[in-house]
Motif scaffolding. Structure first.
Motif, PDB file in Angstrom:
ATOM      1  N   ASP A 118      99.398 -11.534  13.208  1.00  0.00           N
ATOM      2  CA  ASP A 118      98.735 -10.288  13.958  1.00  0.00           C
ATOM      3  C   ASP A 118      97.840 -10.609  15.098  1.00  0.00           C
ATOM      4  OD1 ASP A 118      96.059 -11.630  13.160  1.00  0.00           O
ATOM      5  OD2 ASP A 118      96.185 -10.255  11.234  1.00  0.00           O
ATOM      6  N   TYR A 119      97.409  -9.543  15.521  1.00  0.00           N
ATOM      7  CA  TYR A 119      96.937  -9.640  17.059  1.00  0.00           C
ATOM      8  C   TYR A 119      95.802  -8.403  17.283  1.00  0.00           C
ATOM      9  CZ  TYR A 119     100.811  -7.615  19.003  1.00  0.00           C
ATOM     10  OH  TYR A 119     101.871  -6.353  19.119  1.00  0.00           O
ATOM     11  N   LYS A 120      95.105  -8.540  18.343  1.00  0.00           N
ATOM     12  CA  LYS A 120      94.461  -7.505  18.974  1.00  0.00           C
ATOM     13  C   LYS A 120      94.822  -7.435  20.585  1.00  0.00           C
ATOM     14  CE  LYS A 120      89.897  -9.189  20.096  1.00  0.00           C
ATOM     15  NZ  LYS A 120      89.961  -8.853  21.598  1.00  0.00           N
ATOM     16  N   LEU A 121      94.853  -6.084  21.034  1.00  0.00           N
ATOM     17  CA  LEU A 121      95.038  -5.902  22.588  1.00  0.00           C
ATOM     18  C   LEU A 121      93.998  -4.989  22.862  1.00  0.00           C
ATOM     19  CD1 LEU A 121      98.964  -5.517  22.786  1.00  0.00           C
ATOM     20  CD2 LEU A 121      97.581  -7.653  22.913  1.00  0.00           C
ATOM     21  N   VAL A 135      96.561  -0.094  31.510  1.00  0.00           N
ATOM     22  CA  VAL A 135      97.091  -1.734  31.816  1.00  0.00           C
ATOM     23  C   VAL A 135      96.678  -2.434  30.646  1.00  0.00           C
ATOM     24  CG1 VAL A 135      96.678  -3.281  33.512  1.00  0.00           C
ATOM     25  CG2 VAL A 135      97.103  -1.383  34.573  1.00  0.00           C
ATOM     26  N   LEU A 136      97.405  -3.285  30.453  1.00  0.00           N
ATOM     27  CA  LEU A 136      96.892  -4.376  29.348  1.00  0.00           C
ATOM     28  C   LEU A 136      95.902  -5.149  30.006  1.00  0.00           C
ATOM     29  CD1 LEU A 136      97.228  -5.695  26.694  1.00  0.00           C
ATOM     30  CD2 LEU A 136      98.913  -7.017  27.614  1.00  0.00           C
ATOM     31  N   GLY A 137      94.745  -5.495  29.299  1.00  0.00           N
ATOM     32  CA  GLY A 137      93.809  -6.189  29.997  1.00  0.00           C
ATOM     33  C   GLY A 137      93.177  -7.202  28.924  1.00  0.00           C
ATOM     34  N   ASP A 138      92.079  -7.720  29.052  1.00  0.00           N
ATOM     35  CA  ASP A 138      91.441  -8.735  28.021  1.00  0.00           C
ATOM     36  C   ASP A 138      92.320 -10.014  28.199  1.00  0.00           C
ATOM     37  OD1 ASP A 138      89.320  -9.374  26.472  1.00  0.00           O
ATOM     38  OD2 ASP A 138      90.406  -9.269  24.498  1.00  0.00           O
ATOM     39  N   GLU A 139      92.623 -10.710  26.991  1.00  0.00           N
ATOM     40  CA  GLU A 139      93.401 -11.751  26.637  1.00  0.00           C
ATOM     41  C   GLU A 139      94.290 -11.721  25.815  1.00  0.00           C
ATOM     42  OE1 GLU A 139      91.137 -14.703  24.374  1.00  0.00           O
ATOM     43  OE2 GLU A 139      89.649 -13.767  25.575  1.00  0.00           O
ATOM     44  N   PHE A 140      95.291 -12.646  25.717  1.00  0.00           N
ATOM     45  CA  PHE A 140      95.966 -12.985  24.516  1.00  0.00           C
ATOM     46  C   PHE A 140      96.014 -14.548  24.305  1.00  0.00           C
ATOM     47  CE2 PHE A 140      99.320 -14.118  21.784  1.00  0.00           C
ATOM     48  CZ  PHE A 140      99.676 -12.923  20.688  1.00  0.00           C
ATOM     49  N   THR A 141      95.137 -14.968  23.416  1.00  0.00           N
ATOM     50  CA  THR A 141      94.952 -16.389  23.024  1.00  0.00           C
ATOM     51  C   THR A 141      94.833 -16.569  21.389  1.00  0.00           C
ATOM     52  OG1 THR A 141      92.392 -16.312  22.924  1.00  0.00           O
ATOM     53  CG2 THR A 141      93.618 -16.512  25.095  1.00  0.00           C
ATOM     54  N   PRO A 142      94.901 -17.762  20.891  1.00  0.00           N
ATOM     55  CA  PRO A 142      94.630 -18.121  19.542  1.00  0.00           C
ATOM     56  C   PRO A 142      93.325 -17.495  19.044  1.00  0.00           C
ATOM     57  CG  PRO A 142      95.679 -19.973  20.586  1.00  0.00           C
ATOM     58  CD  PRO A 142      95.397 -18.848  21.658  1.00  0.00           C
ATOM     59  N   ASP A 143      92.197 -17.056  19.995  1.00  0.00           N
ATOM     60  CA  ASP A 143      91.197 -16.568  19.563  1.00  0.00           C
ATOM     61  C   ASP A 143      91.300 -15.130  19.181  1.00  0.00           C
ATOM     62  OD1 ASP A 143      89.610 -18.736  20.144  1.00  0.00           O
ATOM     63  OD2 ASP A 143      88.437 -17.749  21.862  1.00  0.00           O
ATOM     64  N   ILE A 155     102.866   0.451  24.239  1.00  0.00           N
ATOM     65  CA  ILE A 155     102.956  -0.646  24.815  1.00  0.00           C
ATOM     66  C   ILE A 155     102.639  -1.590  23.779  1.00  0.00           C
ATOM     67  CG2 ILE A 155     101.597  -2.198  26.534  1.00  0.00           C
ATOM     68  CD1 ILE A 155     100.789   0.545  28.040  1.00  0.00           C
ATOM     69  N   THR A 156     101.739  -1.605  22.739  1.00  0.00           N
ATOM     70  CA  THR A 156     101.422  -2.478  21.701  1.00  0.00           C
ATOM     71  C   THR A 156     102.698  -2.835  21.066  1.00  0.00           C
ATOM     72  OG1 THR A 156      99.176  -1.605  21.634  1.00  0.00           O
ATOM     73  CG2 THR A 156     100.230  -3.017  19.862  1.00  0.00           C
TER      74      THR A 156
END
Length: 245
Positions: A183-186, A196-204, A162-163
């Motif tokens: 880069d990013y974290k999921l 299921v994909l959780g948390d958030e996707f933001t510039p943080d 999924i990532t």
């Protein structure tokens, strides 16, 4: 946000307070409310500031990105925006694992391996980290996850699959607006037997650079005292076409 035909959601007690979000119960036991605060932190909470409007911008960016991912076939926890700073999401049984994908060398990768920042990687690099602030989120691998019961082999395989699918969608999304997805974290969780994909996707939680100038448009502006943090987040939102009040 919502319309007259959408049922109202009654906020309940606070469940969890993180560095930049607060999670609340609501009257639907299968759902939670995410409140994106203006708190901004770095270095495991050693540096903290309040940045006006950051919570609203992150909430709206996250909603936009999650909807794009859902349209591309990624199963996410996002339901809908409730207000400027709040969203309704599915209640997941979260795995204590962070999935990190790197398209360009930056951050801890450079510190660990002595790699030059800005090196474009031939293929995306995937890494697992344990979600544990006290231990400073140590890097782990598949064997740790299975051995200590943080996830099954099936979940490990699904998280990677999924990532990488998310990476394909978001690299193009940002490339189309002149931004490099560095880069990013999921994070993932179980909902009714499905990952299921959780948390958030933001510039943080990701690194975003202007494709021409390599100007940083993410939380590194806060980490490195570069200034104009909210303005950078707002630029990302405006380029994406995210409506801001």
């Amino acid at each position: 946000m919502s319309n007259d035909s959408t049922p109202a959601v009654v906020k309940g007690e606070e469940l969890y307070r993180g560095k930049a979000k607060t999670v609340f119960h609501c009257d639907d036991p299968s759902r939670l409310i995410l409140h994106f605060r203006n708190d901004t932190s770095a270095f495991d909470g050693e540096k903290i500031e309040q940045l006006n409007r950051k919570g609203e911008i992150n909430n709206r960016i996250n909603a936009f990105v999650m909807q794009k991912l859902s349209a591309a076939g990624v199963n996410t926890h996002f339901d809908r925006l409730l207000s400027a700073e709040e969203s309704l999401v599915k209640k997941l049984d979260m795995l204590p694992v962070e999935c990190v994908v790197r398209n360009i060398a930056a951050g801890s990768l450079c510190k660990r391996l002595g790699v030059e920042e800005g090196l474009e990687l031939e293929t995306p690099l995937f890494e697992f980290f344990l979600k544990n602030d006290e231990l400073h989120d140590p890097m782990i691998n598949d064997h740790h996850i299975r051995l200590f019961g943080w996830g099954t082999q099936q979940q490990i395989d699904q998280m990677q699959q999924i990532t990488f699918a998310v990476n394909d969608v978001l690299k193009k999304l940002f490339a189309d607006i002149g931004i490099l997805l560095v880069d990013y974290k999921l994070e993932f969780g179980d909902f009714e037997g499905e990952l299921v994909l959780g948390d958030e996707f933001t510039p943080d939680g990701c690194r975003l650079w202007d494709a021409e100038t390599r100007k940083k448009l993410d939380k590194d502006r806060f980490r490195r005292d570069l200034g104009d943090v909210v303005e950078a987040y707002e630029e990302v939102a405006l380029r994406l076409g995210v409506p801001l009040d």
